[in-house]
Design an enzyme around this catalytic site. Structure first.
Site, mmCIF file in Angstrom:
data_model
loop_
_atom_site.group_PDB
_atom_site.id
_atom_site.type_symbol
_atom_site.label_atom_id
_atom_site.label_comp_id
_atom_site.label_asym_id
_atom_site.label_seq_id
_atom_site.Cartn_x
_atom_site.Cartn_y
_atom_site.Cartn_z
ATOM 1 N N THR A 140 -7.811 53.052 19.326
ATOM 2 C CA THR A 140 -7.244 54.153 18.560
ATOM 3 C C THR A 140 -6.959 55.285 19.522
ATOM 4 O O THR A 140 -7.687 55.461 20.507
ATOM 5 C CB THR A 140 -8.216 54.648 17.469
ATOM 6 O OG1 THR A 140 -7.837 55.946 17.030
ATOM 7 C CG2 THR A 140 -9.641 54.735 17.983
ATOM 8 N N THR A 147 -6.653 58.693 18.496
ATOM 9 C CA THR A 147 -7.369 59.900 18.083
ATOM 10 C C THR A 147 -8.796 59.938 18.601
ATOM 11 O O THR A 147 -9.269 60.986 19.065
ATOM 12 C CB THR A 147 -7.369 60.019 16.550
ATOM 13 O OG1 THR A 147 -6.028 60.205 16.102
ATOM 14 C CG2 THR A 147 -8.222 61.182 16.080
ATOM 15 N N CYS A 187 -0.192 56.788 17.917
ATOM 16 C CA CYS A 187 -1.183 56.356 16.937
ATOM 17 C C CYS A 187 -1.034 54.847 16.867
ATOM 18 O O CYS A 187 0.099 54.337 16.791
ATOM 19 C CB CYS A 187 -0.945 56.991 15.569
ATOM 20 S SG CYS A 187 -1.985 56.302 14.267
ATOM 21 N N GLU A 204 -1.313 52.714 14.687
ATOM 22 C CA GLU A 204 -0.691 52.115 13.499
ATOM 23 C C GLU A 204 0.814 52.346 13.415
ATOM 24 O O GLU A 204 1.494 51.689 12.621
ATOM 25 C CB GLU A 204 -1.330 52.667 12.212
ATOM 26 C CG GLU A 204 -2.684 52.112 11.874
ATOM 27 C CD GLU A 204 -3.795 52.831 12.621
ATOM 28 O OE1 GLU A 204 -4.901 52.274 12.731
ATOM 29 O OE2 GLU A 204 -3.552 53.959 13.103
#
Length: 230
Positions: free
Chosen positions: A83, A85, A197, A199
């Site tokens: 990820t 973040t 990100c 996704e």
């Protein structure tokens, strides 16, 4: 072959992509029926998301540090955080164990520089776009100029990630929103755009942009394969 330790589940939608990309790359490089040596500690993203939006970063640091220690105890030789973040907590992971951590921003920046780009747009969660832990690394370590979307666009980019993409939803209306955000970054001089990100690659691809897109999920996963096969 070294064992890749993956801190995942943030969300599992993108963690599944990591697993697929890594194993396919190992098979391509070593031949069938080879596959990667992987340990994954998959967190409950419901709890992670709640703590993120409550700004409980200390609690998240303890959580992700424990995940790193469990992967080391299980036999991992290197770590990746699946990820963007949660790379805000990369220092906590590095402090928690002795394993090398492959930071997601580094292979992304290297791929950008290899193609000669210096001014890039950044899409991601509000945490990634607005905090210095990610943009600062791209700028200070790699000399890139980083543009982020205007405030209203950042709100929409963030909303779509948390309300849709982490839940496996890729709506055409949201794709159009992202296309428009990318176009406005182009108007401001972006030479390329980072899909910052893990996704976002589920929603948009190169066909949605007139300038190159750099998918952090794929770049990070392939860098992990490089590190595992040295």
């Amino acid at each position: 072959m070294r064992t890749i330790g993956i801190i995942g589940g943030m969300s599992w939608e993108s963690s599944a992509q990591y697993y697929t990309i890594i194993n396919r790359a190992v098979r391509e490089r070593l031949g069938a029926p080879h596959s990667a040596k992987i340990l994954m500690h998959s967190l409950d993203f419901g709890e992670v998301e709640r703590l993120q939006h409550a700004r409980e970063w200390e609690a998240l640091g303890r959580m992700i540090g424990e995940s790193a220690r469990s992967l080391q105890a299980g036999g991992a030789d290197l770590l990746i955080i699946a990820t963007n973040t949660m790379h805000k907590l990369a220092p906590e992971v590095e402090a928690a164990c002795d394993l090398p951590l492959l930071h997601i921003a580094d292979p992304t920046a290297e791929a950008i520089k290899l193609q000669g780009f210096t001014k890039v747009g950044l899409l991601g969660t509000a945490f990634t776009m607005e905090r210095d832990f990610y943009r600062g690394r791209l700028e200070d370590r790699h000399g890139l100029e980083v543009l982020i979307p205007r405030h209203a666009d950042r709100v929409e980019v963030h909303r779509i990630i948390y309300e849709e993409l982490v839940n496996g939803s890729a709506r055409e209306e949201s794709r159009e929103i992202y296309r428009a955000v990318i176009a406005r970054l182009v108007d401001r001089g972006a030479e390329a755009v980072i899909l910052g990100c893990t996704e976002i690659m589920l929603l948009v691809g190169q066909e949605d942009s007139e300038i190159p897109l750099f998918d952090t999920t794929g770049l990070h996963a392939l860098a992990a394969v490089d590190a595992a096969l040295v």
